[in-house]
Enzyme design. Structure first.
Site, mmCIF file in Angstrom:
data_model
loop_
_atom_site.group_PDB
_atom_site.id
_atom_site.type_symbol
_atom_site.label_atom_id
_atom_site.label_comp_id
_atom_site.label_asym_id
_atom_site.label_seq_id
_atom_site.Cartn_x
_atom_site.Cartn_y
_atom_site.Cartn_z
ATOM 1 C CG ASP A 1 -24.272 157.721 -35.824
ATOM 2 O OD1 ASP A 1 -24.483 158.943 -35.878
ATOM 3 O OD2 ASP A 1 -25.013 156.917 -35.231
ATOM 4 C CE1 TYR B 1 -29.051 153.810 -41.489
ATOM 5 C CE2 TYR B 1 -31.389 154.305 -41.234
ATOM 6 C CZ TYR B 1 -30.069 154.722 -41.301
ATOM 7 O OH TYR B 1 -29.772 156.062 -41.180
#
Length: 270
Positions: free
Chosen positions: A51, A109
């Site tokens: 994003d 992540y």
């Protein structure tokens, strides 16, 4: 011929990964650079779309081409046409069976969170920030409720296009170094906004707003409205994409971030 590339980028400079009509995305920048170098349009397929504001340390893409060039020429040639906020780290010729997205069996992540009464302009866009103290042990206890294979509907965005909300979360590791809390999330795959929504809930527990077992109720409820708000994107990094050993995908260049030593004792490809 199929070529895989390892990509790093500063997500703060772009409106996410996926190509858009306005052209200000990482994919747009990469494909423009590839076209300049190759003199033909090349379409990339990515391991995981990030994003706006989310950074890439170990992003992987592939593309198909009829051009026969040495692997490293793709690195130097493409980088010559990329902005300073994006760089190809490696290139590797791959068999046709390799697919940047579908061959991957896990993603990792990292989230870097600055915990301090006053924000630091030097960390703007590089780390999340919270001005209140956090209880590390409470967050670790909450994280334990999230591990395993579950329906993570409570942690997906309304725009998520995943075919199933069921994912297997292998690990949430939380470490404190000075004024920083470092989070490591590893799963077979993630839903849209899933890591940021998990962060929002863990931080809410860390602030004492909810007990640790509250996240278990949120998870079981499968209702996004019961979870905490989506946390800021600033400190989120796609760190690693795992592939079968047969493809010999090079490891991510994690040493390029100053806090990479936090995870030095962990195998980058578990």
């Amino acid at each position: 011929m199929r070529i895989a590339l390892g990509i790093q980028y500063d997500g703060a400079a772009f409106c996410g990964w996926q190509a858009q009509p306005h052209g200000n995305t990482v994919q747009d920048a990469l494909e423009r650079a590839l076209a300049e170098f190759a003199r033909v349009p090349l379409h990339t397929t990515v391991a995981g779309r990030t994003d706006t504001g989310v950074h890439g340390l170990g992003q992987v893409v592939h593309f198909d081409t009829e051009l026969d060039r040495a692997d490293f020429s793709w690195v130097r040639g493409t980088n010559a046409f990329l902005p300073p906020t994006v760089a190809v780290q490696w290139a590797k010729s791959m068999p046709d069976a390799f697919h940047a997205r579908f061959s991957a069996f896990e993603r990792t992540y990292y989230y870097a969170l600055y915990v301090h009464p006053v924000r630091s302009p030097m960390l703007d866009g590089r780390a999340g920030w919270i001005h209140t103290p956090l209880d590390d042990d409470a967050m670790r206890a909450a994280a334990a409720h999230l591990l395993g294979e579950h329906d993570f509907s409570a942690f997906r965005s309304s725009e998520c296009q995943s075919k199933t909300p069921v994912k297997h979360l292998y690990e949430i590791d939380i470490r404190r170094v000075g004024h920083f809390l470092h989070f490591r999330f590893r799963a077979n795959a993630f839903l849209h906004h899933m890591v940021r929504n998990l962060m929002g809930c863990l931080v809410a527990v860390g602030r004492g707003r909810y007990p640790a077992d509250w996240v278990a109720d949120v998870l079981a409820g499968r209702d996004r409205n019961r979870a905490a708000p989506t946390f800021m994107a600033d400190g989120l990094y796609l760190a690693h994409v795992g592939y079968p050993a047969e493809f010999a995908v090079p490891p991510a260049q994690l040493g390029s971030v100053p806090w990479s030593s936090v995870w030095a004792d962990l195998d980058p490809q578990p």
